[in-house]
Design a protein around this motif. Structure first.
Motif, PDB file in Angstrom:
ATOM      1  N   ALA A   5     184.154 107.217  32.774  1.00 22.69           N
ATOM      2  CA  ALA A   5     183.314 107.836  31.753  1.00 22.69           C
ATOM      3  C   ALA A   5     184.168 108.431  30.649  1.00 22.69           C
ATOM      4  O   ALA A   5     185.280 108.916  30.893  1.00 22.69           O
ATOM      5  N   CYS A  21     180.475 104.580  29.774  1.00 22.48           N
ATOM      6  CA  CYS A  21     180.933 104.437  31.159  1.00 22.48           C
ATOM      7  C   CYS A  21     181.296 102.977  31.358  1.00 22.48           C
ATOM      8  O   CYS A  21     180.413 102.121  31.419  1.00 22.48           O
ATOM      9  N   TYR A  23     182.621  99.989  33.592  1.00 27.31           N
ATOM     10  CA  TYR A  23     182.642  99.701  35.016  1.00 27.31           C
ATOM     11  C   TYR A  23     183.290  98.356  35.288  1.00 27.31           C
ATOM     12  O   TYR A  23     183.320  97.473  34.429  1.00 27.31           O
ATOM     13  N   LYS A  33     172.084 101.759  37.126  1.00 26.95           N
ATOM     14  CA  LYS A  33     173.115 102.605  36.542  1.00 26.95           C
ATOM     15  C   LYS A  33     172.478 103.901  36.061  1.00 26.95           C
ATOM     16  O   LYS A  33     171.414 103.878  35.444  1.00 26.95           O
ATOM     17  N   TRP A  35     173.017 108.272  34.836  1.00 26.19           N
ATOM     18  CA  TRP A  35     173.795 109.409  34.351  1.00 26.19           C
ATOM     19  C   TRP A  35     173.218 110.683  34.984  1.00 26.19           C
ATOM     20  O   TRP A  35     171.999 110.869  35.013  1.00 26.19           O
ATOM     21  N   ILE A  68     169.543 105.630  27.119  1.00 21.67           N
ATOM     22  CA  ILE A  68     170.495 104.920  27.965  1.00 21.67           C
ATOM     23  C   ILE A  68     170.417 103.432  27.637  1.00 21.67           C
ATOM     24  O   ILE A  68     169.341 102.893  27.389  1.00 21.67           O
ATOM     25  N   THR A  70     172.849  99.447  28.065  1.00 18.97           N
ATOM     26  CA  THR A  70     173.978  98.755  28.671  1.00 18.97           C
ATOM     27  C   THR A  70     174.439  97.625  27.764  1.00 18.97           C
ATOM     28  O   THR A  70     173.658  97.057  26.994  1.00 18.97           O
ATOM     29  N   LEU A  79     175.205 106.439  26.999  1.00 16.12           N
ATOM     30  CA  LEU A  79     174.182 107.472  26.914  1.00 16.12           C
ATOM     31  C   LEU A  79     174.285 108.074  25.517  1.00 16.12           C
ATOM     32  O   LEU A  79     175.223 108.824  25.227  1.00 16.12           O
ATOM     33  N   TYR A  92     179.085 115.500  32.577  1.00 18.02           N
ATOM     34  CA  TYR A  92     178.222 114.326  32.737  1.00 18.02           C
ATOM     35  C   TYR A  92     178.946 113.274  33.569  1.00 18.02           C
ATOM     36  O   TYR A  92     180.123 112.970  33.327  1.00 18.02           O
ATOM     37  N   TYR A  93     178.216 112.710  34.524  1.00 13.62           N
ATOM     38  CA  TYR A  93     178.761 111.707  35.430  1.00 13.62           C
ATOM     39  C   TYR A  93     177.942 110.429  35.337  1.00 13.62           C
ATOM     40  O   TYR A  93     176.713 110.469  35.323  1.00 13.62           O
ATOM     41  N   CYS A  94     178.631 109.306  35.323  1.00 14.10           N
ATOM     42  CA  CYS A  94     177.922 108.037  35.445  1.00 14.10           C
ATOM     43  C   CYS A  94     177.989 107.586  36.896  1.00 14.10           C
ATOM     44  O   CYS A  94     178.914 107.951  37.640  1.00 14.10           O
ATOM     45  N   TRP A 113     180.585 106.481  41.731  1.00 13.42           N
ATOM     46  CA  TRP A 113     180.600 107.547  40.731  1.00 13.42           C
ATOM     47  C   TRP A 113     181.860 107.466  39.885  1.00 13.42           C
ATOM     48  O   TRP A 113     182.941 107.134  40.382  1.00 13.42           O
TER      49      TRP A 113
END
Length: 123
Positions: A5, A21, A23, A33, A35, A68, A70, A79, A92-94, A113
């Motif tokens: 992230a 984020c 991946y 996916k 947040w 949100i 992708t 985000l 903030y975490y994805c 995570w």
């Protein structure tokens, strides 16, 4: 699968930020996916999620302000946060989920995570 992230920072109320984020892992492209965020002194809470079908979900507190999305070509989930408020201040975490079933808004139902990125909104 790894998630990275980025995009956090210090902004004034009313400003915008876009979190990213990135991946890895081919199977993750089809994953749910999400947040989440953790504000100081509070538990982690759901912010937004998006299915492989591009169906989005939002917490009521951010609906209409956050988006949100992708980009599968870039293996990235975004985000977009507009009209930020001091109460949006959090790490903030994805996250991603490849298992079937579960609720999109429950953090324990996610498999992977990223590290957090700090968003600070000043008044």
């Amino acid at each position: 699968v790894q998630l990275q992230a980025s995009g956090g920072g210090l902004v004034q109320a009313g400003a915008s930020l876009r979190l990213s984020c990135a991946y890895s892992g081919r199977t993750f492209g089809n994953a749910l996916k999400g947040w989440f965020r953790r504000a100081p002194g509070k538990e982690r809470e759901f912010v937004a999620a998006i299915r492989a079908s591009n169906t989005p979900y939002y917490a009521q507190s951010v609906k209409g302000r956050f988006t949100i999305s992708t980009d599968n070509a870039k293996n990235t989930v975004y985000l977009q946060m507009n009209n930020l408020k001091p109460e949006d201040t959090a790490v903030y975490y994805c996250a991603g989920r490849i298992r079937t079933g579960g609720d999109y808004y429950v953090s324990d139902h996610y498999d992977f995570w990223g590290q957090g990125t700090l968003v600070t909104v000043s008044s």
